[in-house]
Write a protein that holds these residues in place. Structure first.
Motif, short mmCIF file in Angstrom:
data_model
loop_
_atom_site.label_atom_id
_atom_site.label_comp_id
_atom_site.label_asym_id
_atom_site.label_seq_id
_atom_site.Cartn_x
_atom_site.Cartn_y
_atom_site.Cartn_z
N LEU A 102 0.83 -1.21 0.00
CA LEU A 102 0.00 0.00 0.00
C LEU A 102 0.87 1.26 0.00
O LEU A 102 0.68 2.14 -0.84
CB LEU A 102 -0.95 0.01 1.20
N TYR A 106 1.12 3.73 -3.18
CA TYR A 106 0.67 5.10 -2.94
C TYR A 106 1.81 6.06 -3.29
O TYR A 106 1.63 7.06 -4.01
CB TYR A 106 0.27 5.22 -1.47
N PHE A 172 -6.39 -2.31 4.50
CA PHE A 172 -7.09 -1.64 3.41
C PHE A 172 -8.47 -2.23 3.18
O PHE A 172 -9.46 -1.52 3.00
CB PHE A 172 -6.26 -1.71 2.13
N PRO A 176 -10.80 1.20 3.91
CA PRO A 176 -9.95 1.76 2.84
C PRO A 176 -9.56 3.22 3.10
O PRO A 176 -8.40 3.59 2.90
CB PRO A 176 -10.83 1.66 1.59
N LEU A 180 -5.80 4.64 3.75
CA LEU A 180 -5.15 5.68 2.92
C LEU A 180 -4.68 6.84 3.78
O LEU A 180 -3.60 7.38 3.57
CB LEU A 180 -6.12 6.18 1.85
N LYS A 181 -5.50 7.19 4.78
CA LYS A 181 -5.13 8.29 5.66
C LYS A 181 -3.84 7.95 6.41
O LYS A 181 -2.94 8.78 6.53
CB LYS A 181 -6.28 8.55 6.65
N THR A 184 -0.76 8.10 4.05
CA THR A 184 -0.42 9.34 3.32
C THR A 184 0.98 9.88 3.68
O THR A 184 1.80 10.11 2.79
CB THR A 184 -1.48 10.42 3.57
#
Lengths: 316, 520
Positions: A102, A106, A172, A176, A180-181, A184
């Motif tokens: 991930l 990302y 995830f 999700p 992602l948060k 980041t």
């Protein structure tokens, strides 16, 4: 040579590469002085216990025998259990790898979205102030250590502004948005060097193409700059770019080791670092094995896309 | 000889002491509001960050001190202890009595069950002690080497027969070998419960993801009434200490334990967290090979001890939070004698004189091993520069910890190894593990005349005050002989949100979370 041969040839490479890579890692771990039995006996080790552990785990057998036993188990589909915590190595990898993938993916998206346009911008305005600015930012990006950048990001965006979490990860598939948060800041820190590398490479490749004779001819023919850039310029650097991207993905995976430690992300990089320090062979071997498979898969994908972009590659 | 153990009624811990003081005149001297003690609140999950992944959650196969963070939550010890002093108090054994020097009788609490519903009783205790002593995978056999056998002498009574007097055994039973695992769970799992701990403790095990988290939930049927207060504990394993502190500062964890001195300095800069340093049992010292020259000469070992400035080392390496000491125990420990704890005052001239007497007027070179991490390097550099002032030239090889153990203790290379040393439940174990003839950490394999008698004396009498006297003599001997180059006792640091209540720092550097609660 067609696609079939290309794929077949790559698949044939897997076995020797896996054997070679895991054997090198296995030997390295054993060649570094320090007995794994000492780690396993722990803080309260006695001489007798260390000796018992050596026998119990088979550390007293020759290196090649130990390796062969491991390889045989793997061929039977068993990656073994962690020496340190008795957890199944396969379970560990399955739990950890998604977190690493991930943040790497990302970071890759960020790097492409930022790095490539920056490179194009710089190449189309060679010698301008903008070009100078982008080039110096890119040099800085390559030079900055990612962990330092990571800590700055945490202090600014997590501890001061509370925009993102400072540590941890979410699964995830469960959450999700949360995942992602959490990913980041790590992805931003990880992408910095890759953005810089992409911008520099795109810039220099594009400058070369845009300065070539056929582009001059195209210009003479009256083709507009946008058309030249998109139809001819970028298409011509796409193979170079693709090869570069393949290499950068590998770099993202290795860079994750440091970033995962800074953000306390339970990923594969963190796992392999911790296990290597503690001489947990089965785990290190297992992770290396999976990384090798992933890198071979990435290279295969790069080859296939490359062939689609430039059919000459297949014909050669 | 018949010595009765302490009864629960006579025991007063610090918390009760504070309550008593608060009720009395002491409260008048302080702002009233701070002493309006709140009643513990039930509920909430404690989010605890810790740097180490346990090796195993079976007390028998785990191997490092921080494993006990989790073990003490899931298991109860046969004997419990006061965190701040390690004095004994009743646990699963409500009393313990040495009916003779080699016979220890434990009376067990009744009506207690394991998390799987099976009963806790004398059979379960015997099963566990036998397993700890004989199982091939047992890492804790040495803890029970004074035990000859265990007999069930009643439904709730166990008699332990010893091969030699060992008054330290009750202390040892507060640690791994006193933690009682459900025999059924062991049988069901074919003997391997490394990842499926079932005990009688305040919290039940739910799950463990390696190097990520351990989830525990409240044991609703806990035998101590009203406890625990927490609904559960979410332990997060964060290897990087500063990251763990940031997790607390950012409100992502309630407490970070097993931190070190620099983390206190970092946390002190954040107004929303509380950082505390408490004495621990981990000591920063240097192992000496006194089996051969030059360290077989007591004058050289004493010179080393006079040549280091412990206050300066503590100030630089531990931000002044450690406890400078020449002895292996902190002054808070019941077995430490303050009279000889600081036997060596920093005195470079005396060190030089002792070296000259030992025939090293022009100084000497010591081949030394150390650890390669940044903090260890800093500590080692201070020591090297201090020793250089009296003419001792340290030739340092910095390695990973296991490599240093391999080179110095197993391959017997070098004269000295600068390294911390772990905590032991009974001090007799620590002395044995560091200086006993066959101990791994005694690189020279030499036991000085007089040592064994002094050590045996600490185990001969179970009366605490007599043991204290015996330990004072042993400590004096070890310090005067300069068998270790102790620099300071490491502080145990924790960083917590102010809503974490009743967290007590333990000398063992391992938290007991049974009566911790969270403010709403």
């Amino acid at each position: 040579m067609g696609f079939g041969t290309l794929i077949g040839r790559r698949l044939l490479q897997i076995l020797p590469i896996v054997v070679f890579a895991t054997f090198v890692v296995f030997s390295l771990l054993h060649l570094v002085p320090g007995d794994p039995a000492i780690a396993l006996a722990g803080d309260y080790a006695t001489k007798e216990r260390i000796e018992e552990i050596r026998k119990l785990y088979g550390f007293d057998r020759p290196l090649v025998v130990q390796y062969a036993v491991w390889l045989w188990q793997v061929l039977k589909g068993d990656l073994g259990i962690s020496l340190l915590s008795s957890a199944s190595v396969l379970d560990l990898i399955m739990q950890r790898m998604p977190n690493t993938i991930l943040i790497a993916a990302y970071a890759f998206v960020i790097a492409t979205l930022v790095g490539v346009p920056l490179g194009i911008l710089a190449a189309t305005k060679v010698g301008s102030r903008l070009d100078a600015f982008i080039t110096s930012i890119a040099s800085l990006g390559v030079a900055l250590p990612s962990f330092w950048l990571a800590i700055l990001l945490v202090i600014w965006l997590a501890l001061d502004l509370h925009l993102f979490p400072a540590t941890g990860a979410r699964v995830f598939s469960d959450d999700p948005l949360g995942a992602l948060k959490h990913a980041t800041l790590p992805a931003m820190a990880l992408s910095a060097a890759v953005i810089a590398e992409l911008a520099r490479q795109v810039r220099s490749a594009l400058i070369e193409v845009l300065g070539s004779q056929y582009v001059r001819t195209l210009r003479a023919k009256g083709l507009g700059p946008v058309s030249i850039l998109w139809k001819h310029g970028l298409r011509n650097i796409s193979v170079t770019l693709l090869t570069l991207v393949g290499l950068l993905v590998n770099r993202l995976l290795s860079g994750a080791v440091v970033i995962e430690a800074v953000f306390a992300i339970p990923g594969a990089g963190n796992l392999v670092a911790y296990s290597a320090l503690n001489k947990d062979f089965p785990v290190v071997q297992g992770v290396v094995f999976v990384f090798v498979l992933m890198i071979i898969a990435i290279n295969l994908a790069v080859d296939i896309i490359g062939a689609l972009l430039d059919p000459r590659a297949v014909q050669e | 000889m018949k010595v009765k153990s302490q009864q629960p009624t006579t025991w007063l811990d610090r918390r009760e002491l504070i309550k008593a003081t608060a009720a009395g005149a002491g409260a008048l001297a302080l702002p009233g509001a701070t002493f309006a003690e709140e009643a513990p609140r039930k509920g909430g999950r404690l989010r605890l960050a810790m740097p180490y992944n346990p090796a195993a959650l079976d007390p028998m196969t785990g191997r490092n001190l921080p494993d006990l963070n989790t073990l003490y939550a899931v298991f109860d010890g046969l004997i419990d202890f006061v965190p701040e002093t390690l004095e004994l108090k009743p646990g699963l054994a409500k009393s313990w009595t040495f009916t003779e020097a080699t016979t220890l009788v434990l009376e067990l609490v009744e009506n207690v069950s394991f998390h799987d519903g099976t009963p806790f009783n004398a059979e379960a205790v015997k099963f566990n002690l036998d397993r700890y002593k004989t199982d091939a995978r047992s890492n804790v056999k040495a803890d029970l080497d004074s035990v000859a056998g265990v007999e069930v002498t009643g439904k709730n009574q166990v008699t332990i027969k010893l091969v030699r007097a060992n008054a330290g055994l009750p202390s040892i039973l507060t640690n791994r070998v006193g933690l009682i695992v459900s025999p059924k769970s062991i049988q069901d799992k074919g003997g391997n419960v490394d990842r499926t701990p079932v005990g009688t403790g305040p919290f039940k095990f739910v799950s463990w993801q390696d190097n990520n988290n351990i989830i525990l939930s409240r044991n609703e049927n806990y035998w101590r009434p009203g406890l625990p207060y927490l609904d559960g504990i979410d332990m997060r394993i964060i290897n990087e200490l500063n990251t763990a502190v940031r997790a607390v500062v950012a409100g992502e964890a309630d407490i970070a334990v097993n931190m070190q001195a620099p983390q206190k300095a970092i946390a002190d800069r954040s107004p929303n967290v509380v950082a505390k340093a408490a004495p621990g049992l981990v000591l920063y010292g240097a192992f000496l090979n006194y089996g051969r020259p030059p360290l077989d000469d007591v004058r050289v070992r004493q010179a080393l001890n006079y040549a280091i400035d412990r206050d300066e080392i503590n100030k630089i390496a531990a931000v002044g939070l450690g406890q400078p000491s020449a002895a292996i125990l902190p002054k808070e420990h019941w077995a430490c004698d303050p009279a000889t704890q600081n036997f060596y005052k920093y005195d470079p001239d005396k060190a030089k004189k002792l070296l000259a007497e030992a025939g090293h007027a022009n100084g000497l070179e010591l081949e030394t091993f150390g650890w390669a991490d940044q903090q260890a390097m800093q500590r080692q550099e201070i020591i090297i520069s201090q020793l250089a002032k009296v003419g001792i030239r340290v030739k340092l090889t910095a390695l990973a910890p296991q490599q240093a153990v391999q080179a110095f203790l197993i391959e017997k290379k070098g004269a000295m190894s600068i390294s911390p040393s772990s905590a032991y439940p009974d001090p007799s174990q620590a002395y044995e593990a560091l200086f006993g003839k066959t101990a791994l950490r005694n690189a020279g394999g030499v036991e000085l005349p007089g040592f064994r008698e002094l050590l045996d004396a600490t185990m001969a009498e179970s009366d605490q005050s007599k043991r204290k006297e015996a330990f004072a003599k042993l400590q004096k001997f070890v310090v005067e002989q300069g068998l270790q180059l102790v620099q300071y006792i490491s502080p145990a640091v924790h960083v917590a949100s102010p809503k974490v209540m009743n967290y007590r720092d333990s000398l063992l550097s391992v938290p007991k979370l049974t009566d911790v609660w969270l403010k709403a």
